[in-house]
Design a protein around this motif. Structure first.
Motif, PDB file in Angstrom:
ATOM      1  N   VAL A  81     -17.860  -0.787   3.592  1.00  0.00           N
ATOM      2  CA  VAL A  81     -16.962   0.291   3.173  1.00  0.00           C
ATOM      3  C   VAL A  81     -17.086   0.612   1.689  1.00  0.00           C
ATOM      4  CG1 VAL A  81     -14.554   1.012   2.972  1.00  0.00           C
ATOM      5  CG2 VAL A  81     -15.342  -0.171   5.031  1.00  0.00           C
TER       6      VAL A  81
ATOM      7  N   ARG B 231      -8.448  -2.838   2.252  1.00  0.00           N
ATOM      8  CA  ARG B 231      -8.899  -2.108   3.450  1.00  0.00           C
ATOM      9  C   ARG B 231      -7.895  -1.013   3.824  1.00  0.00           C
ATOM     10  NH1 ARG B 231      -9.996  -6.280   6.724  1.00  0.00           N
ATOM     11  NH2 ARG B 231     -12.226  -6.245   6.260  1.00  0.00           N
ATOM     12  N   LYS B 232      -6.609  -1.327   3.751  1.00  0.00           N
ATOM     13  CA  LYS B 232      -5.592  -0.328   4.095  1.00  0.00           C
ATOM     14  C   LYS B 232      -5.604   0.828   3.103  1.00  0.00           C
ATOM     15  CE  LYS B 232      -2.104   1.460   6.266  1.00  0.00           C
ATOM     16  NZ  LYS B 232      -2.289   2.104   7.587  1.00  0.00           N
TER      17      LYS B 232
ATOM     18  N   TRP C 169     -15.220  -8.563  -1.390  1.00  0.00           N
ATOM     19  CA  TRP C 169     -16.291  -7.563  -1.262  1.00  0.00           C
ATOM     20  C   TRP C 169     -17.072  -7.782   0.037  1.00  0.00           C
ATOM     21  CZ3 TRP C 169     -21.678  -7.917  -1.138  1.00  0.00           C
ATOM     22  CH2 TRP C 169     -22.365  -6.731  -1.378  1.00  0.00           C
TER      23      TRP C 169
ATOM     24  N   ASN D 166     -15.921  -9.354   2.708  1.00  0.00           N
ATOM     25  CA  ASN D 166     -15.018  -9.109   3.833  1.00  0.00           C
ATOM     26  C   ASN D 166     -14.912  -7.616   4.151  1.00  0.00           C
ATOM     27  OD1 ASN D 166     -14.444 -11.835   3.966  1.00  0.00           O
ATOM     28  ND2 ASN D 166     -12.484 -11.675   2.906  1.00  0.00           N
ATOM     29  N   LEU D 167     -14.942  -6.800   3.112  1.00  0.00           N
ATOM     30  CA  LEU D 167     -14.819  -5.353   3.315  1.00  0.00           C
ATOM     31  C   LEU D 167     -16.073  -4.738   3.928  1.00  0.00           C
ATOM     32  CD1 LEU D 167     -12.968  -4.391   0.029  1.00  0.00           C
ATOM     33  CD2 LEU D 167     -12.023  -4.399   2.334  1.00  0.00           C
TER      34      LEU D 167
ATOM     35  N   LEU E  95      -8.125   1.930   1.341  1.00  0.00           N
ATOM     36  CA  LEU E  95      -9.302   2.749   1.611  1.00  0.00           C
ATOM     37  C   LEU E  95      -9.083   3.609   2.850  1.00  0.00           C
ATOM     38  CD1 LEU E  95     -12.055   0.108   0.822  1.00  0.00           C
ATOM     39  CD2 LEU E  95     -11.542   2.147  -0.528  1.00  0.00           C
ATOM     40  N   ASP E  96      -8.453   3.037   3.872  1.00  0.00           N
ATOM     41  CA  ASP E  96      -8.144   3.810   5.089  1.00  0.00           C
ATOM     42  C   ASP E  96      -7.207   4.979   4.776  1.00  0.00           C
ATOM     43  OD1 ASP E  96      -9.702   2.129   6.622  1.00  0.00           O
ATOM     44  OD2 ASP E  96      -8.007   0.958   7.391  1.00  0.00           O
TER      45      ASP E  96
ATOM     46  N   TRP F   6       0.812  -1.214   0.000  1.00  0.00           N
ATOM     47  CA  TRP F   6       0.000   0.000   0.000  1.00  0.00           C
ATOM     48  C   TRP F   6       0.849   1.269   0.000  1.00  0.00           C
ATOM     49  CZ3 TRP F   6       0.645   3.390   4.057  1.00  0.00           C
ATOM     50  CH2 TRP F   6       1.239   2.901   5.222  1.00  0.00           C
TER      51      TRP F   6
ATOM     52  N   THR G  70      -7.827  -8.576   0.707  1.00  0.00           N
ATOM     53  CA  THR G  70      -8.751  -7.874   1.608  1.00  0.00           C
ATOM     54  C   THR G  70      -7.992  -6.878   2.478  1.00  0.00           C
ATOM     55  OG1 THR G  70     -10.273  -9.779   1.685  1.00  0.00           O
ATOM     56  CG2 THR G  70     -10.439  -8.148   3.453  1.00  0.00           C
ATOM     57  N   GLU G  71      -6.880  -7.327   3.056  1.00  0.00           N
ATOM     58  CA  GLU G  71      -6.081  -6.441   3.914  1.00  0.00           C
ATOM     59  C   GLU G  71      -5.539  -5.258   3.125  1.00  0.00           C
ATOM     60  OE1 GLU G  71      -3.125  -9.014   5.500  1.00  0.00           O
ATOM     61  OE2 GLU G  71      -4.466  -9.952   6.984  1.00  0.00           O
TER      62      GLU G  71
END
Length: 307
Positions: free
Chosen positions: A302, A271-272, A296, A298-299, A274-275, A197, A267-268
Motif C-alpha cells: 500500500v 491502514r485505516k 512498513w 505489515n502494510l 490510508l483506507d 482515525w 499498523t491498524e
C-alpha cells in the motif's frame, strides 16, 4: 515506481507537494537531532536502515526555543549531502528574530533543502509555559509560512492537530487557526501523532468544508515505551485511549510484548487512515528503525511513493 523515487529532474530537489499530487500515498519518517555521541550513532544507524526503504521524505525536528538548532541544521545538512533521502527541515518562530529566520531559511536553500515545516514552536524549558514572541520576531505560524514563501521557491508544510492544540481553547478555534495557516500559503500539513482515525477524518472534512484543499498527512507513532508515550501524549494534549493503556500496562514488564502491541496498533491505524484517503503516513521514529520497518512490511504494497 519504487518507494520514495520523486518524479523530478536530476539535480533538482523534489517538492513534497509534487509527491502528494501523485496517485499513491507518501511514506515518510521523522527523526530528532541527537544530543550525545551515542545518540548520533543511534540516529545514523536508524537513518541508514530506513534509507533502504526509499521513503518519500524524512524530517528533522527542532527543539523547544531552538534549543538544538545547531544539531538540527547540521543533521539536515548531512542527510541532504550524504544520503539519498529527501530532507524536510523544521523551522520554528520561537526565540528567533525575523533576520535570524531569514538567515536560517537561506542556509537551507544553499544546501539544496527546499522543503520546510513552518512551526510557531514551544517555549523553551516548559512546552506548556507562556509563549512570548521575540521582540523582532513573529507571533504566528501563518506569518512564518509567509516569510518562507517570500524567501524563494520553497515547499512549506505546517502542523495540524486532529485533537486540537493544547493551547487552543477548543477544537473549532484550533481548526480555524490551522485553516489560516493553509490560506497563508502552506502546501501541505503533517499532524501531531494521535490514536483515533476518526479525529483525522473530522479535521480533514472540516478543512474541506471551509474550501481549503491542503493535503493533511497523519502522523503515527508506534508505542515502544509506555511511560514515554504517555508523557508525550500529555504534553501535546493527545488522548491516550484507555483500552490501549490497559493492554500496554498489562505487559509493561515485557518490552517485546509492549513493542508488539505498539506495532499492531500503529499498523491498524495506518491502514485505516490510508483506507479513508489519507495522502500518506508520517512515522515518528524516535530515532529507532525496527518498529517502523515492521509496520512498513505489515502494510505491504500500500504505502509506495507517489509518482
Amino acid at each position: 515506481m519504487t518507494l520514495g523515487t520523486p518524479s523530478v529532474m536530476p539535480g533538482h530537489p523534489a517538492a513534497i507537494s509534487d509527491l502528494l499530487r501523485g496517485t499513491d500515498p507518501t511514506f515518510s519518517f521523522e527523526f530528532f537531532p541527537p544530543k550525545t555521541e551515542r545518540g548520533e550513532r543511534v540516529l545514523w544507524q536508524a537513518i541508514r536502515e530506513l534509507e533502504s526503504l526509499q521513503p518519500s521524505f524524512v524530517s528533522i525536528t527542532y527543539g523547544a526555543g531552538g534549543s538544538n538548532r545547531t544539531s538540527t541544521v547540521s543533521t539536515t545538512d548531512a542527510i541532504a549531502a550524504e544520503t539519498t533521502l529527501l530532507p524536510m527541515a523544521h523551522v520554528t518562530a520561537v526565540n528567533h528574530s525575523v533576520a535570524e529566520l531569514r538567515n536560517l531559511v537561506g542556509h537551507f536553500a544553499s544546501g539544496g533543502v527546499r522543503n520546510i515545516l513552518a512551526l510557531r514552536g514551544d517555549p523553551p524549558g516548559d512546552p506548556q509555559g507562556e509563549w512570548v514572541a521575540h521582540p523582532d520576531g513573529l507571533r504566528y505560524a501563518a506569518e512564518l509560512v509567509e516569510l518562507v514563501k517570500s524567501a524563494g521557491d520553497f515547499c512549506v508544510g505546517v502542523a495540524a492537530f486532529p485533537e486540537k492544540h493544547p493551547r487552543s481553547p477548543d477544537w473549532d478555534t484550533c481548526t480555524r487557526h490551522f485553516i489560516d495557516k493553509c490560506r497563508a500559503g502552506a502546501d501541505f500539513a503533517i499532524t501531531q501523532f494521535f490514536f483515533d482515525w476518526r479525529d483525522w477524518v473530522r479535521l480533514r472534512d472540516a478543512v474541506e468544508a471551509a474550501g481549503v484543499n491542503v493535503p493533511i498527512i497523519p502522523g503515527v507513532m508506534p508505542v515502544t515505551n509506555v511511560k514515554q508515550i504517555e508523557k508525550m501524549a500529555q504534553l501535546q494534549g493527545s488522548e491516550f485511549p484507555s483500552d490501549l493503556a490497559d493492554r500496554l500496562h498489562a505487559v509493561a514488564d515485557d518490552p517485546e510484548a509492549v513493542r508488539a502491541v505498539g506495532v499492531e496498533v500503529a499498523t491498524e491505524l495506518a491502514r485505516k487512515l490510508l483506507d479513508e484517503g489519507a495522502p500518506g503516513i508520517h512515522f515518528v521514529t524516535l530515532n529507532k528503525s525496527s518498529a517502523t520497518r515492521e509496520i512498513w512490511q505489515n502494510l505491504g504494497p500500500v504505502p509506495v511513493a507517489r509518482s
